[in-house]
Design a protein around this motif. Structure first.
Motif, PDB file in Angstrom:
ATOM      1  N   HIS A 247      35.214  35.367  41.364  1.00  0.00           N
ATOM      2  CA  HIS A 247      33.964  36.103  40.893  1.00  0.00           C
ATOM      3  C   HIS A 247      33.755  35.400  39.456  1.00  0.00           C
ATOM      4  N   CYS A 258      26.947  38.693  46.059  1.00  0.00           N
ATOM      5  CA  CYS A 258      28.421  38.635  46.145  1.00  0.00           C
ATOM      6  C   CYS A 258      29.087  40.058  46.760  1.00  0.00           C
ATOM      7  N   CYS A 260      31.161  41.711  45.753  1.00  0.00           N
ATOM      8  CA  CYS A 260      31.781  42.594  44.768  1.00  0.00           C
ATOM      9  C   CYS A 260      30.614  43.267  44.058  1.00  0.00           C
ATOM     10  N   SER A 262      27.971  41.660  42.281  1.00  0.00           N
ATOM     11  CA  SER A 262      27.511  41.010  41.334  1.00  0.00           C
ATOM     12  C   SER A 262      26.595  39.904  42.247  1.00  0.00           C
ATOM     13  N   CYS A 265      28.418  34.696  42.053  1.00  0.00           N
ATOM     14  CA  CYS A 265      29.529  34.118  41.546  1.00  0.00           C
ATOM     15  C   CYS A 265      30.159  33.150  42.862  1.00  0.00           C
TER      16      CYS A 265
HETATM   17 ZN   LIG Z   1      31.601  38.476  42.946  1.00  0.00          ZN
END
Ligand SMILES: [Zn+2]
Length: 402
Positions: A247, A258, A260, A262, A265
């Protein structure tokens, strides 16, 4: 006032652990070599090995061939068949359970497929416990389980093995360690670690990273995880959640989304989906087979596959150049699916490192693939399970057998 030093008893316990650790990691070794390595005299080594022998943790044998005259030094071996740990590996596509003997030998290994079906704590724990029951049935009646360790592909709270976040399967705050411990019913706690942290430790202790005090390990399993060893120790961060190398933001403006939440990454740019999309194979094989198919096709001259690997290799190289500039490692290791990706894109990675890595930071760094193969994270989980008995052998053994 003078601060009291360690007591004789503390020194003895420490030496017992250190000796057992040498035998566990280095394999059968003579008393003479142990005395050299530990900087202790031979009578102390003899006393320590006889204690570990009576506890049933090691045994001493005459060496097979000495080729020298005189009385040979006894060889100390781990009791690999008698003393073992249970190790588990929870990856995105598979569940693995194993009985691993003292000394690191995998004595029994069972694997099941894990479907990509979302938050599946109950299923995962049930499958792992089922595999463990079968493993236990096959173990000799006088053998002893001295620890349980598990690798999980997510962010793990130290202490209780809570999976705080496992982006690929949507796990948030799942009490994996506690549930697995209950379901196993062995009366032993389950130590859980992040798969890539454990992969880094495994390669450092048993793989290509032996002898490197500073290394970076990148692990590919759909996404990308990481483990960094600094001065011989894992860099785990304030809460134990460090080294989320996947990340690290490499492409914030035009980057891929991504898991996550975000964008751009490293794992979004070099993970499984990025490679399959770039190669135009998103609807074909997935997982390790999908990655291998692209790398093999590129090797046969398939232009789309070669271009995809060049693109992914470029992003991977940017990530590696950043890591080299930050940590000045002696070694960067590519494990899991990144073994195949690196093999197919090494030239591109090297070009990026040459273009973006500081000359002084990269002058001695080596880039290598993991040598522990598909079991790297399982081996790391076994080492986590062994860590207590290696720290305080007699105390942990007494607790396990009482
Ligand atoms: Zn990420």
């Amino acid at each position: 006032m003078l601060k009291a030093g360690p007591s004789q008893e503390e020194i003895r316990q420490h030496n017992l652990g250190t000796l057992l650790r040498h035998v566990h990691l280095g394999g059968p070794v003579s008393r003479t070599v142990l005395a050299d390595r530990m900087g202790l005299n031979r009578s102390t080594i003899m006393a320590l090995t006889s204690e570990l022998t009576s506890a049933g943790l090691v045994r001493e044998e005459l060496p097979k061939e000495t080729g020298r005259a005189g009385r040979p030094s006894l060889v100390v071996r781990p009791e690999s068949d008698r003393v073992y740990v249970l190790a588990f590996d929870v990856a995105v596509d598979r569940l693995v359970a194993a009985r691993v003997g003292l000394g690191g030998k995998i004595l029994d290994r069972r694997e099941a497929v894990r479907a990509r079906a979302g938050a599946d704590l109950d299923d995962v724990v049930e499958v792992l416990a089922g595999l463990a029951r079968r493993i236990h049935r096959e173990a000799a009646p006088d053998s002893i389980c001295v620890g349980v360790g598990a690798a999980y592909c997510g962010m793990i709270r130290p202490g209780d093995g809570m999976v705080r976040f496992g982006p690929n399967m949507g796990w948030v705050d799942q009490a994996f360690g506690a549930e697995l411990g209950l379901r196993l019913g062995l009366g032993l706690p389950v130590s859980v670690g992040n798969e890539a942290h454990l992969g880094a430790l495994a390669e450092h202790e048993r793989g290509v990273g032996i002898g490197f005090a500073n290394l970076v390990y990148l692990h590919g399993d759909v996404g990308v995880g990481g483990g960094i060893i600094v001065g011989g120790k894992l860099l785990d961060g304030d809460g134990g959640y460090g080294c989320e190398l996947g990340h690290m933001i490499v492409n914030p403006y035009n980057g891929r989304p991504c898991g996550c939440g975000s964008r751009g990454c490293l794992e979004a740019e070099v993970g499984e989906q990025a490679l399959l999309d770039a190669a135009g194979r998103a609807s074909e094989l997935v997982g390790h087979d999908g990655i291998r198919a692209v790398v093999d096709a590129a090797g046969r001259g398939d232009l789309a596959a070669q271009n995809a690997l060049d693109r992914i290799g470029d992003w991977l190289g940017i990530g590696v150049a950043n890591l080299i500039n930050l940590f000045n490692p002696g070694l960067v290791i590519f494990g899991g699916m990144l073994r195949d990706i690196y093999r197919g894109s090494a030239d591109q990675v090297h070009r990026r490192v040459a273009a973006n890595g500081l000359v002084i930071s990269r002058e001695k760094v080596q880039l290598r693939t993991s040598v522990l193969g598909n079991d790297v994270t399982l081996i790391g989980a076994a080492e986590l399970a062994f860590s207590e008995i290696l720290a305080r052998p007699l105390e942990v053994l007494a607790r396990t057998t009482s």
